[in-house]
Design an enzyme around this catalytic site. Structure first.
Site, PDB file in Angstrom:
ATOM      1  N   ASP A  77      -5.279  36.148  53.156  1.00  0.00           N
ATOM      2  CA  ASP A  77      -5.773  36.734  54.251  1.00  0.00           C
ATOM      3  C   ASP A  77      -5.337  37.883  54.721  1.00  0.00           C
ATOM      4  O   ASP A  77      -4.175  38.276  54.459  1.00  0.00           O
ATOM      5  CB  ASP A  77      -6.145  35.649  55.312  1.00  0.00           C
ATOM      6  N   GLU A 140      -2.300  32.672  56.460  1.00  0.00           N
ATOM      7  CA  GLU A 140      -1.314  32.834  56.901  1.00  0.00           C
ATOM      8  C   GLU A 140      -0.831  33.659  58.079  1.00  0.00           C
ATOM      9  O   GLU A 140      -0.045  33.478  58.813  1.00  0.00           O
ATOM     10  CB  GLU A 140      -0.395  33.474  55.505  1.00  0.00           C
TER      11      GLU A 140
END
Length: 386
Positions: A77, A140
């Site tokens: 991400d 994350e």
């Protein structure tokens, strides 16, 4: 048409950046592409779904099934781009003035691209005596929340490895420690009243200001008398308020105010006593003021990382990077969770700079990408010497 298995690291990065895997959104298309790439190399792939639709972790292994492999880890991400003054399309890798621009180029799809090159390199080696593992997580950027399902699955299966490299951008310096984080919310409830007679109400913003003072007092105490580690740029644990929301109109005594704050804690510092201190302040305020009620809720937490300076895996990585001593970083990673779930030594080391992350016109240098490839290929070479 170039086969995926012949793509350069730059071409792989171009593919990865084209997937707009902004945190809190689906990453399934990127995972599909990476999984197909790895399966084409003969990797054993295991997809671990998250609780959210369309979001996945991916764990892959190349080489023999032994407990002494090495894990390379990256998150898929990226942070949002809305409101940032980009001068290029953030999801199109663009070269300009010797720099490769794109969201995630440094944090951390650059390392993910290097990981895929390392997998191709490992698959081409005939003498692997231990496996290369690749761990790819999601979300994350919102507090290391996505990786838990993958780590829980690995721990349940008794997974073991000799160490893990988290490829966050450190300029390829070997990092053995970082602070942990706790994010929390304080909701202060009072009683609404007309501002012409505020004593008939209970001002929730007033309660919140007292809680902010308590947080600032704890911060000063940690700075003056708390645990210190001079290897960190900020050598003590920190608390800070980042958000306050309260009130609906100037002439109404506010009946609710929310404060969000975070703790950045040195490894080994327990947040619970600090939370207990804040709850004691909240209890005192509620006892002193009619109609007052204060709730304190932990929103997210992840542990700090401390890998012993004597860890052999750390020294193996330092021999590759040329570091004489390991570094510490102020930002968090999934490293503490890998250590906590799986009990393995963890080193944070990857190409690029965290100073470019989360900003408009994020970039990585082409030579940094190539240095990253050399690094991960040397890590893979460790598996032939083990």
């Amino acid at each position: 048409m170039t086969s995926p298995y012949e793509l350069s690291v730059r071409a792989i990065l171009e593919r990865l950046i084209a997937f707009p895997t902004v945190c809190r959104t689906k990453n399934v298309e990127l995972i599909d592409w990476v999984e197909a790439f790895l399966q084409g190399l003969g990797a054993r792939c295991h997809r671990v779904p998250g609780r959210e639709d369309g979001r996945f972790n991916l764990f892959a292994s190349i080489g023999p099934d032994t407990p002494d492999g090495i894990v390379l880890s990256a998150h898929s991400d990226v942070v949002p781009v809305e409101g940032q003054p980009w001068t290029t399309d953030p999801f199109v890798l663009t070269e300009r003035d010797g720099k490769l621009y794109g969201r995630g180029s440094s944090d951390m799809k650059g390392f993910l691209a290097c990981m895929l090159v390392a997998a191709r390199y490992a698959a081409s080696q005939s003498g692997l005596s231990a496996p290369l593992h690749l761990a790819i997580s999601y979300d994350e950027e919102i507090g290391c929340v996505g990786v838990h399902s993958m780590l829980h699955d690995l721990a349940a299966r008794g997974f073991q490895a000799r160490g893990c490299v988290i490829g966050e951008p450190t300029g390829l310096r070997a990092v053995s420690g970082h602070k942990g984080k706790l994010a929390a919310r304080i909701v202060c409830h009072g009683l609404a009243a007309h501002s012409a007679n505020p004593s008939r109400g209970c001002n929730a913003i007033g309660l919140a200001t007292e809680m902010v003072k308590a947080i600032e007092s704890l911060q000063e105490e940690l700075k003056e008398t708390g645990v210190q580690d001079a290897q960190y740029e900020v050598p003590y644990s920190t608390l800070q308020v980042g958000l306050i929301r309260g009130g609906v109109a100037l002439n109404i005594v506010p009946d609710q105010c929310e404060v969000q704050f975070e703790m950045r804690l040195l490894p080994g510092v327990d947040p619970q006593p600090l939370l207990d201190r804040l709850r004691a302040v909240a209890d005192r305020l509620c006892a002193e003021r009619r109609h007052a009620r204060i709730e304190i809720e932990t929103l997210n937490t992840y542990p700090g990382l401390h890998t012993s300076d004597s860890a052999s895996f750390l020294h193996e990585i330092m021999r590759i990077t040329g570091d004489n001593a390991p570094s510490r970083i102020g930002f968090g990673t999934e490293g503490g969770l890998f250590r906590e779930y799986l009990g393995m030594p963890v080193v944070v080391c990857g190409p690029g700079s965290i100073d470019r992350a989360h900003k408009a016109d994020e970039f990585i240098l082409p030579e940094e990408l190539q240095d990253g490839v050399r690094f991960v290929e040397q890590v893979a070479d460790m598996l032939s010497r083990s």
